[in-house]
Design a protein around this motif. Sequence first.
Motif, short mmCIF file in Angstrom:
data_model
loop_
_atom_site.label_atom_id
_atom_site.label_comp_id
_atom_site.label_asym_id
_atom_site.label_seq_id
_atom_site.Cartn_x
_atom_site.Cartn_y
_atom_site.Cartn_z
N UNK A 168 0.82 -1.21 0.00
CA UNK A 168 0.00 0.00 0.00
C UNK A 168 0.86 1.26 0.00
N UNK A 169 1.91 1.24 0.83
CA UNK A 169 2.76 2.41 0.94
C UNK A 169 3.77 2.52 -0.20
N UNK A 170 4.24 1.33 -0.69
CA UNK A 170 5.22 1.29 -1.78
C UNK A 170 4.74 0.31 -2.85
N UNK A 171 3.86 0.72 -3.71
CA UNK A 171 3.32 -0.20 -4.74
C UNK A 171 4.44 -0.80 -5.60
N UNK A 172 4.36 -2.12 -5.84
CA UNK A 172 5.36 -2.81 -6.67
C UNK A 172 4.96 -2.74 -8.13
N UNK A 173 5.97 -2.91 -9.01
CA UNK A 173 5.70 -2.90 -10.43
C UNK A 173 5.05 -4.21 -10.85
N UNK A 174 4.29 -4.16 -11.91
CA UNK A 174 3.60 -5.35 -12.42
C UNK A 174 4.61 -6.19 -13.20
N UNK A 175 4.94 -7.38 -12.67
CA UNK A 175 5.95 -8.25 -13.26
C UNK A 175 5.30 -9.57 -13.68
N UNK A 176 5.61 -10.02 -14.89
CA UNK A 176 5.15 -11.34 -15.36
C UNK A 176 6.38 -12.16 -15.73
N UNK A 177 6.25 -13.48 -15.65
CA UNK A 177 7.35 -14.40 -15.96
C UNK A 177 6.96 -15.31 -17.11
N UNK A 178 7.81 -15.37 -18.12
CA UNK A 178 7.60 -16.27 -19.26
C UNK A 178 8.68 -17.35 -19.22
N UNK A 179 8.31 -18.59 -19.46
CA UNK A 179 9.25 -19.71 -19.42
C UNK A 179 9.18 -20.51 -20.71
N UNK A 222 -1.37 -8.77 -28.53
CA UNK A 222 -2.74 -9.11 -28.14
C UNK A 222 -3.27 -8.21 -27.03
N UNK A 223 -2.39 -7.81 -26.10
CA UNK A 223 -2.82 -7.05 -24.92
C UNK A 223 -2.47 -5.57 -25.00
N UNK A 224 -1.83 -5.16 -26.10
CA UNK A 224 -1.46 -3.75 -26.28
C UNK A 224 -0.60 -3.23 -25.12
N UNK A 225 0.42 -4.01 -24.77
CA UNK A 225 1.35 -3.63 -23.71
C UNK A 225 2.78 -3.78 -24.23
N UNK A 226 3.71 -3.30 -23.43
CA UNK A 226 5.13 -3.47 -23.72
C UNK A 226 5.77 -4.25 -22.57
N UNK A 227 6.50 -5.32 -22.88
CA UNK A 227 7.18 -6.13 -21.87
C UNK A 227 8.67 -5.82 -21.91
N UNK A 228 9.18 -5.37 -20.77
CA UNK A 228 10.60 -5.00 -20.66
C UNK A 228 11.30 -6.02 -19.78
N UNK A 229 12.31 -6.76 -20.29
CA UNK A 229 12.99 -7.77 -19.46
C UNK A 229 13.76 -7.12 -18.31
N UNK A 287 13.66 -19.03 -17.63
CA UNK A 287 12.57 -18.14 -17.24
C UNK A 287 13.07 -16.70 -17.31
N UNK A 288 12.23 -15.81 -17.87
CA UNK A 288 12.57 -14.39 -17.97
C UNK A 288 11.45 -13.58 -17.33
N UNK A 289 11.81 -12.65 -16.44
CA UNK A 289 10.85 -11.74 -15.81
C UNK A 289 10.75 -10.47 -16.64
N UNK A 290 9.51 -10.04 -16.92
CA UNK A 290 9.26 -8.83 -17.70
C UNK A 290 8.43 -7.84 -16.88
N UNK A 291 8.77 -6.58 -17.01
CA UNK A 291 7.94 -5.50 -16.42
C UNK A 291 6.90 -5.08 -17.46
N UNK A 292 5.64 -5.04 -17.04
CA UNK A 292 4.54 -4.70 -17.95
C UNK A 292 4.33 -3.20 -17.94
N UNK A 293 4.37 -2.61 -19.13
CA UNK A 293 4.14 -1.18 -19.28
C UNK A 293 3.11 -0.94 -20.38
N UNK A 294 2.34 0.13 -20.26
CA UNK A 294 1.41 0.48 -21.34
C UNK A 294 2.18 0.79 -22.62
N UNK A 295 1.65 0.38 -23.75
CA UNK A 295 2.33 0.63 -25.01
C UNK A 295 2.24 2.12 -25.33
N UNK A 296 3.39 2.69 -25.67
CA UNK A 296 3.46 4.12 -25.97
C UNK A 296 2.85 4.40 -27.35
#
Length: 268
Positions: free
Chosen positions: A42-53, A193-200, A259-268
């Motif tokens: 709540x005090x320090x929101x974490x970034x949205x991370x997804x993992x692809x394997x 498909x989701x109109x996002x940008x995944x940053x490793x 396995x690679x962790x990606x940060x999900x960002x809105x597509x610019x």
Amino acid sequence: MNRETKPFAKRHLWVAAMMAVVPAWAVAQTELKGSPEELRNFLHPTENIVTLTAEAEEVAYSDQAIVSLVVKTEDDELAVAIEKNSQLRSQIHTALLDAAIENKHINNSKFSSSPQYGWFGKQPDSYEVVNRVAITLSQEEQLKTVASLVDKFPEVSLASTEFSHTKKDDSLAKVKEQALSKIMMQKMLYEDSLNVTLVPVNFRDQRVHYAATRGAIALEEAVVSSVMSKAATREADGYAGSAPAATSFDETKYTANIAVDFKVQPKQ
């Protein structure tokens, strides 16, 4: 009210006002409830991370064999037993060179001798000299030459046959590349498909390994078949000896699970 009591009254009112404010502020703070992890998010929101394997496999056939021969000679005199062993190994060495096996791929261990005692008496009846010859081979025809030496000399026996793949690093790199390629294909699919940008931001490749598989054993049969035939003949003649230890591995499976962790960002 006199002049002396007026400042005291003002200070009293100011303190009372502050005391009225502090409890309200303290009560407002205690309304934040939850587990430590919930409060931290709540005090320090974490970034949205997804993992692809992804996983990849590659089978590579062995391109090298190491065959160990045991040369055992015996005589009543130790010096004669040593000389017999040396001469026999010299003949083997010449035959291997004639089969286009390089000198650097023929290695002799140090000889060992042991006295052979009879049923009675403390003096040895004879002396036995043992030497091991390790030969590195890269062609099936060379294996057949080694097999013929085992057939030809009763003093020579097969100790072991080990197959290996010399391009291990190349195969490991190949399966890693294949697994990463699959992950990048997933990444493109989700982004479109989701109109996002995944940053490793992180990756893990701890499950990268290789293991031998029991496939075709044609290379080994060239050696083992002749040895088993020879062993049967010796057993029929009353010879008691240990069976050769052969490894039936002629191909290796390389596996990479990444396995690679990606940060999900809105597509610019």
